[in-house]
Design an enzyme around this catalytic site. Structure first.
Site, PDB file in Angstrom:
ATOM      1  N   ASN A 269      -8.717  -0.715  11.455  1.00  0.00           N
ATOM      2  CA  ASN A 269      -7.639  -0.048  10.719  1.00  0.00           C
ATOM      3  C   ASN A 269      -7.068   1.025  11.636  1.00  0.00           C
ATOM      4  O   ASN A 269      -7.722   2.031  11.886  1.00  0.00           O
ATOM      5  CB  ASN A 269      -8.186   0.593   9.445  1.00  0.00           C
TER       6      ASN A 269
ATOM      7  N   SER B  87      -6.175  -3.162   2.069  1.00  0.00           N
ATOM      8  CA  SER B  87      -6.598  -2.644   0.764  1.00  0.00           C
ATOM      9  C   SER B  87      -7.081  -3.748  -0.171  1.00  0.00           C
ATOM     10  O   SER B  87      -6.937  -3.651  -1.382  1.00  0.00           O
ATOM     11  CB  SER B  87      -5.468  -1.854   0.089  1.00  0.00           C
TER      12      SER B  87
ATOM     13  N   SER C  62      -6.887   7.864   4.309  1.00  0.00           N
ATOM     14  CA  SER C  62      -7.216   9.296   4.384  1.00  0.00           C
ATOM     15  C   SER C  62      -7.545   9.729   5.819  1.00  0.00           C
ATOM     16  O   SER C  62      -8.217  10.734   6.035  1.00  0.00           O
ATOM     17  CB  SER C  62      -8.391   9.662   3.466  1.00  0.00           C
TER      18      SER C  62
ATOM     19  N   GLU D 231     -12.876  -5.810  10.766  1.00  0.00           N
ATOM     20  CA  GLU D 231     -11.466  -5.494  10.978  1.00  0.00           C
ATOM     21  C   GLU D 231     -11.319  -4.099  11.554  1.00  0.00           C
ATOM     22  O   GLU D 231     -12.237  -3.290  11.515  1.00  0.00           O
ATOM     23  CB  GLU D 231     -10.679  -5.611   9.664  1.00  0.00           C
TER      24      GLU D 231
ATOM     25  N   GLU E 194       0.808  -1.215   0.000  1.00  0.00           N
ATOM     26  CA  GLU E 194       0.000   0.000   0.000  1.00  0.00           C
ATOM     27  C   GLU E 194       0.845   1.271   0.000  1.00  0.00           C
ATOM     28  O   GLU E 194       0.367   2.343   0.405  1.00  0.00           O
ATOM     29  CB  GLU E 194      -0.926  -0.005   1.212  1.00  0.00           C
TER      30      GLU E 194
ATOM     31  N   ASP F 158     -14.409  -1.604  11.030  1.00  0.00           N
ATOM     32  CA  ASP F 158     -15.298  -2.013   9.946  1.00  0.00           C
ATOM     33  C   ASP F 158     -16.147  -3.195  10.385  1.00  0.00           C
ATOM     34  O   ASP F 158     -15.622  -4.179  10.906  1.00  0.00           O
ATOM     35  CB  ASP F 158     -14.471  -2.389   8.705  1.00  0.00           C
TER      36      ASP F 158
HETATM   37  N1  LIG Z   1     -16.521 -12.570   5.491  1.00  0.00           N
HETATM   38  C1  LIG Z   1     -16.785 -11.779   4.429  1.00  0.00           C
HETATM   39  N2  LIG Z   1     -17.933 -11.956   3.717  1.00  0.00           N
HETATM   40  C2  LIG Z   1     -18.213 -11.193   2.636  1.00  0.00           C
HETATM   41  N3  LIG Z   1     -17.393 -10.237   2.154  1.00  0.00           N
HETATM   42  C3  LIG Z   1     -16.238 -10.007   2.810  1.00  0.00           C
HETATM   43  C4  LIG Z   1     -15.872 -10.764   3.981  1.00  0.00           C
HETATM   44  N4  LIG Z   1     -14.689 -10.324   4.413  1.00  0.00           N
HETATM   45  C5  LIG Z   1     -14.309  -9.352   3.567  1.00  0.00           C
HETATM   46  N5  LIG Z   1     -15.229  -9.149   2.592  1.00  0.00           N
HETATM   47  C6  LIG Z   1     -15.133  -8.155   1.502  1.00  0.00           C
HETATM   48  O1  LIG Z   1     -13.750  -7.938   1.223  1.00  0.00           O
HETATM   49  C7  LIG Z   1     -13.359  -6.588   1.498  1.00  0.00           C
HETATM   50  C8  LIG Z   1     -11.958  -6.539   2.059  1.00  0.00           C
HETATM   51  O2  LIG Z   1     -11.869  -7.310   3.244  1.00  0.00           O
HETATM   52  P1  LIG Z   1     -11.239  -6.721   4.567  1.00  0.00           P
HETATM   53  O3  LIG Z   1     -11.308  -7.774   5.609  1.00  0.00           O
HETATM   54  O4  LIG Z   1     -11.877  -5.434   4.891  1.00  0.00           O
HETATM   55  O5  LIG Z   1      -9.708  -6.539   4.172  1.00  0.00           O
HETATM   56  P2  LIG Z   1      -8.777  -5.263   3.873  1.00  0.00           P
HETATM   57  O6  LIG Z   1      -7.894  -5.164   5.056  1.00  0.00           O
HETATM   58  O7  LIG Z   1      -8.020  -5.626   2.665  1.00  0.00           O
HETATM   59  O8  LIG Z   1      -9.658  -4.071   3.726  1.00  0.00           O
HETATM   60  C9  LIG Z   1     -14.426  -6.101   2.453  1.00  0.00           C
HETATM   61  O9  LIG Z   1     -14.496  -4.698   2.397  1.00  0.00           O
HETATM   62  C10 LIG Z   1     -15.666  -6.805   1.922  1.00  0.00           C
HETATM   63  O10 LIG Z   1     -16.144  -6.145   0.748  1.00  0.00           O
HETATM   64 MG   LIG Z   2     -11.252  -3.481   4.916  1.00  0.00          MG
END
Ligand SMILES: Nc1ncnc2c1ncn2[C@@H]1O[C@H](COP(=O)(O)OP(=O)(O)O)[C@@H](O)[C@H]1O
Ligand SMILES: [Mg+2]
Length: 416
Positions: A354, A204, A359, A352, A18, A338
């Protein structure tokens, strides 16, 4: 800038996928600093881990041509100052006699502002450097940064206090190798399809894939191991609504922002890196104010609904839970938590945290009544307060135990 302005070392780039996203977030933060109080100094970490400075590194244009940047930027050596500053010395490589023409410039940083996403910038590494050097720094400390970066440990911590997370299975690469079939069996039993596969300490959406069957699951896990030696497989929330809440404060006082609902582009089920950062249209805010950020918009360019269209009760519930999680992770400054709502069952899950949100979540604070300059001001004041408090506690003893007693009985010590 006034004479009393604090020098804020804005750390950007970093050894992480990133890297470029960090440059956008950090330059947005630098531009938002109130120049009557703060003087931003860029501290750029190149992809090979070298640190550079130079006034032009506050301009996003400088990062378009990295080879040229390396020619013009000034490499830095860092060391701790005696009174809680980060001392920087420019390391000019101008040939053997260069030191005769001009001594290397030295300057002090009063507060470090990590504007890094992923890698050592967000996982406690840079925070550890600041702790070791006793320099104030914005954002969460080592603990919150390290656990918050790890999607598996974050879930364990939340589960420990009864905060719901989706079903998941995690593997290290050494557990996976040679036992793939067992691993796939376990995922099918405990998670099922569709599943979401993620590198444990990514960000990301890099390396995240959805798997509908065993073959896709196997491929997705293999792919995720390219980014991390720990991978998490989660149950995919089918009727997903994503809701994010930013928090500002420290252990004593925390406040939540309005909520946002990010929206994926039509054909994607997972918010992709492209959704998050590569959109070129109007900033994409639906149902709320358009976000104005300087230059490229970073996380501020995603399609999102602000405030999220939820009942007052649901909003309050999510904000309260977000505050609890912020405290649980011992966060400071700004963080974004989130959540996922399963519309089919109305369940709410922690997804998760952050600890350095894209931003700095300024687009959530502006509609919450905290403009970007004030957000930065509050982050810096929290950093200074924590530093003062830490330095007010007993950290060492004044007596030198080695001077006070005979050393002759110390086994293994030199001079025995
Ligand atoms: N268990 C889940 N079920 C459905 N969609 C998911 C799930 N986990 C993640 N996602 C989708 O993937 C995206 C990225 O996952 P995330 O855990 O937020 O990782 P990152 O740290 O890359 O943002 C989420 O914003 C969501 O759109
Ligand atoms: Mg995320």
């Amino acid at each position: 800038m006034s004479d009393t302005a604090l020098t804020v070392g804005v750390v950007l780039g970093g050894v992480a996928p990133e890297h470029e996203v960090s440059i956008i977030s950090a330059l947005q933060a630098a531009a938002a600093l109130d120049r009557s109080k703060y003087e931003p100094v860029p501290l750029y970490i190149a992809k090979d881990g070298m640190w550079y400075t130079g006034d032009h590194l506050l301009d996003v244009e400088a990062y378009r041509d990295i080879d040229e940047l390396r020619e013009t930027a000034i490499p830095l050596a860092l060391f701790p100052g005696p009174h809680g500053t980060l001392e920087c010395v420019e390391v000019r490589d101008g040939g053997a006699l260069s030191h005769l023409t001009r001594p290397p410039r030295r300057f002090s940083i009063d507060v470090v502002l990590p504007g890094l996403h992923g890698g050592a910038g967000e996982n406690g590494g840079v925070q550890g450097l600041c702790e070791t050097f006793n320099v104030p720094y914005t954002g969460s400390g080592i603990f919150g940064s390290a656990i918050g970066m790890d999607k598996v440990l974050s879930k364990h911590l939340c589960q420990e206090v009864g905060i719901p997370v989706v079903d998941f299975v995690a593997f290290y690469e050494h557990e996976w190798a040679h036992r793939e079939e067992d691993g796939l069996d376990r995922c099918e039993k405990e998670v099922g399809y569709p599943a979401i596969v993620k590198p444990a300490r990514g960000g990301s959406s890099i390396g995240i894939m959805r798997a509908e069957d065993r073959e896709q699951l196997d491929a997705a896990i293999e792919d995720a191991f390219r980014y991390d030696d720990k991978v998490v497989v989660e149950r995919a929330v089918q009727e997903l609504r994503e809701i994010n809440c930013s928090l500002l404060g420290d252990g004593t006082h925390v406040e939540p922002s309005v909520l946002e609902e990010p929206v994926a582009s039509d054909d994607d089920e997972v918010l992709t890196f492209q959704d998050k950062y590569m959109r070129e249209d109007d900033g994409g805010v639906k149902g709320g104010d358009k976000v104005d950020g300087p230059g490229p918009e970073g996380m501020a360019s995603l399609d999102r609904i602000i405030p999220a269209d939820l009942s007052d009760e649901r909003t309050q519930e999510i904000q309260d839970l977000a505050i609890r999680i912020f405290r649980l992770f011992e966060c400071a400054g700004v963080a974004r938590i989130d959540f996922m709502i399963d519309e089919a069952t109305d369940e709410l899950f922690f997804n998760e945290i952050n600890t350095i949100p894209g931003s700095f979540s300024f687009y959530l604070w502006d509609p919450s009544g905290v403009p970007f300059d004030e957000l930065m001001d509050r982050m810096i004041q929290i950093a200074r307060k924590q530093h003062r408090e830490k330095n007010g506690r007993v950290r060492t003893y004044d007596v030198n135990l080695l001077a006070e007693r005979s050393l002759s009985g110390l086994k293994g010590a030199k001079g025995e």
